[in-house]
Design an enzyme around this catalytic site. Structure first.
Site, PDB file in Angstrom:
ATOM      1  N   ASP A  48       0.849  -1.199   0.000  1.00  0.00           N
ATOM      2  CA  ASP A  48       0.000   0.000   0.000  1.00  0.00           C
ATOM      3  C   ASP A  48       0.885   1.250   0.000  1.00  0.00           C
ATOM      4  O   ASP A  48       0.389   2.375  -0.103  1.00  0.00           O
ATOM      5  CB  ASP A  48      -1.016  -0.016   1.149  1.00  0.00           C
ATOM      6  CG  ASP A  48      -0.372  -0.007   2.516  1.00  0.00           C
ATOM      7  OD1 ASP A  48       0.859  -0.160   2.607  1.00  0.00           O
ATOM      8  OD2 ASP A  48      -1.109   0.159   3.514  1.00  0.00           O
ATOM      9  N   SER A  49       2.204   1.056   0.057  1.00  0.00           N
ATOM     10  CA  SER A  49       3.153   2.140  -0.198  1.00  0.00           C
ATOM     11  C   SER A  49       2.921   2.722  -1.594  1.00  0.00           C
ATOM     12  O   SER A  49       3.362   3.828  -1.896  1.00  0.00           O
ATOM     13  CB  SER A  49       4.593   1.629  -0.058  1.00  0.00           C
ATOM     14  OG  SER A  49       4.767   0.436  -0.791  1.00  0.00           O
ATOM     15  N   ASP A  87      -1.401  -6.035  -0.937  1.00  0.00           N
ATOM     16  CA  ASP A  87      -1.450  -5.437   0.401  1.00  0.00           C
ATOM     17  C   ASP A  87      -2.802  -4.758   0.583  1.00  0.00           C
ATOM     18  O   ASP A  87      -3.113  -3.787  -0.124  1.00  0.00           O
ATOM     19  CB  ASP A  87      -0.316  -4.393   0.474  1.00  0.00           C
ATOM     20  CG  ASP A  87       0.059  -4.023   1.884  1.00  0.00           C
ATOM     21  OD1 ASP A  87      -0.479  -4.627   2.831  1.00  0.00           O
ATOM     22  OD2 ASP A  87       0.920  -3.139   2.035  1.00  0.00           O
ATOM     23  N   GLU A 119      -2.093  -5.743   8.105  1.00  0.00           N
ATOM     24  CA  GLU A 119      -1.247  -5.223   9.187  1.00  0.00           C
ATOM     25  C   GLU A 119      -1.839  -5.553  10.557  1.00  0.00           C
ATOM     26  O   GLU A 119      -3.051  -5.485  10.746  1.00  0.00           O
ATOM     27  CB  GLU A 119      -1.126  -3.689   9.079  1.00  0.00           C
ATOM     28  CG  GLU A 119      -0.305  -3.219   7.897  1.00  0.00           C
ATOM     29  CD  GLU A 119      -0.091  -1.701   7.877  1.00  0.00           C
ATOM     30  OE1 GLU A 119      -0.437  -1.012   8.861  1.00  0.00           O
ATOM     31  OE2 GLU A 119       0.420  -1.211   6.857  1.00  0.00           O
ATOM     32  N   GLU A 187       8.588  -4.905  10.684  1.00  0.00           N
ATOM     33  CA  GLU A 187       9.021  -3.575  10.220  1.00  0.00           C
ATOM     34  C   GLU A 187       9.527  -2.717  11.374  1.00  0.00           C
ATOM     35  O   GLU A 187       8.847  -2.532  12.387  1.00  0.00           O
ATOM     36  CB  GLU A 187       7.849  -2.861   9.511  1.00  0.00           C
ATOM     37  CG  GLU A 187       8.253  -1.454   9.053  1.00  0.00           C
ATOM     38  CD  GLU A 187       7.358  -0.823   7.994  1.00  0.00           C
ATOM     39  OE1 GLU A 187       6.375  -1.454   7.567  1.00  0.00           O
ATOM     40  OE2 GLU A 187       7.672   0.310   7.584  1.00  0.00           O
TER      41      GLU A 187
HETATM   42  O1  KIV Z   1       3.394  -1.163   1.689  1.00  0.00           O
HETATM   43  C1  KIV Z   1       4.541  -1.634   1.718  1.00  0.00           C
HETATM   44  O2  KIV Z   1       5.363  -1.410   0.830  1.00  0.00           O
HETATM   45  C2  KIV Z   1       4.882  -2.477   2.849  1.00  0.00           C
HETATM   46  C3  KIV Z   1       6.307  -2.893   3.015  1.00  0.00           C
HETATM   47  C4  KIV Z   1       7.106  -1.746   3.471  1.00  0.00           C
HETATM   48  C5  KIV Z   1       6.453  -4.059   3.901  1.00  0.00           C
HETATM   49  O3  KIV Z   1       4.041  -2.787   3.643  1.00  0.00           O
END
Ligand code: KIV
Length: 269
Positions: A48-49, A87, A119, A187
């Site tokens: 979700d980044s 994600d 998460e 993390e």
């Molecule tokens: O959203 C993301 O890229 C992540 C990673 C940093 C593990 O959750």
């Protein structure tokens, strides 16, 4: 590593058993996913980044499931064999296990990913993981710094520095394993804690800022390529400086067109 067949969850457990490190990277589009797969990235996370790295949001909170699915489909088209994890965005799995199952089904059916990531390691989240796994959805857990909690946490901080916090993270990791998660992201926590959790768990740990003893590592692709330039996060290493390269390329293009040097004869029909 070249993959000649689609990777499955058992691949990651075997890698841990053999003491081999698991390589994970985020990707948000087909060409990047293709390159990652060709270079041996075993697990591609459509994190979700995406919201921050590509869509220009300040946090991961505004990312919607439609946006995430759109990019998961692109990544799936780019990588046939790497294991792809979608994600799940903010509030697509926290409301109830039923809601999480309905939304996870969209990842599996509409984007054909191999697993989802959620998460948190609280008892409620472990219960959701249990329901998803029982329904046939492989789940990657995620504990430590939880970017979707930024508004309640107030800042992105290293976790597990106190004895109580470290004990809580250890128990969350075990609860996720018990619930059936096939691996868990750790993390931003001290390397000593990353090592302890990794040695206690049978499932692989995938670290980002959790030290070298995790069973695998994950990085945000924009960070390692030098596309994110505000600062270099401590947990990352820049393997390229694409920001500079792109700047140079764009400036040369602007100059060439302005000075009538492009297109040249060889570019014309
Ligand atoms: O959203 C993301 O890229 C992540 C990673 C940093 C593990 O959750």
């Amino acid at each position: 590593m070249k993959f000649d067949k689609k990777l499955t969850v058992s691949h990651f457990r075997k890698r841990k058993e053999k003491g081999e490190k698991i390589v994970c990277l985020t990707a948000y589009d087909a060409p990047t996913a293709k390159l990652a797969e060709e270079c041996g990235v075993e697990l591609i996370l459509v994190g979700d980044s995406l919201g921050m790295a590509v869509l220009g949001y300040k946090t991961t909170i505004p990312l919607t499931i439609e946006q995430s699915l759109h990019h998961c489909r692109a990544v799936r088209r780019g990588a046939k064999f790497s294991f792809i994890v979608g994600d799940m965005p903010f509030m697509t799995y926290q409301i109830s296990p039923e809601d999480a199952m309905r939304n996870a089904a969209r990842y599996m059916q509409e984007a054909c990913v191999d697993a989802v990531k959620i998460e948190g390691g609280s008892a409620a989240m472990a219960h959701t993981v249990e329901r998803l796994v029982a329904a046939g959805v492989p789940v990657m857990g995620h504990i430590g710094l939880l970017p979707q909690n930024i508004l309640t946490a107030g800042a992105y901080k290293v976790t597990g520095r106190t004895e109580a916090d470290a004990a809580r993270l250890m128990s969350d990791a075990k609860a996720l394993q018990e619930a059936g998660a096939f691996c868990v992201v750790l993390e931003a926590m001290p390397a000593t804690l990353g090592k302890m959790i990794s040695s206690e768990l049978l499932i692989p740990t995938i670290g980002i800022g959790a030290g070298p003893d995790c069973d695998g590592q994950v990085q945000v692709v924009n960070d390692i390529l030098g596309l994110f330039t505000d600062f270099v996060p401590k947990h990352t290493r820049r393997y390229a400086n694409l920001n500079e390269d792109i700047r140079k390329a764009f400036s040369s293009y602007v100059k060439d067109v302005s000075e009538k040097k492009f297109p040249a004869e060889e570019n014309s029909f």
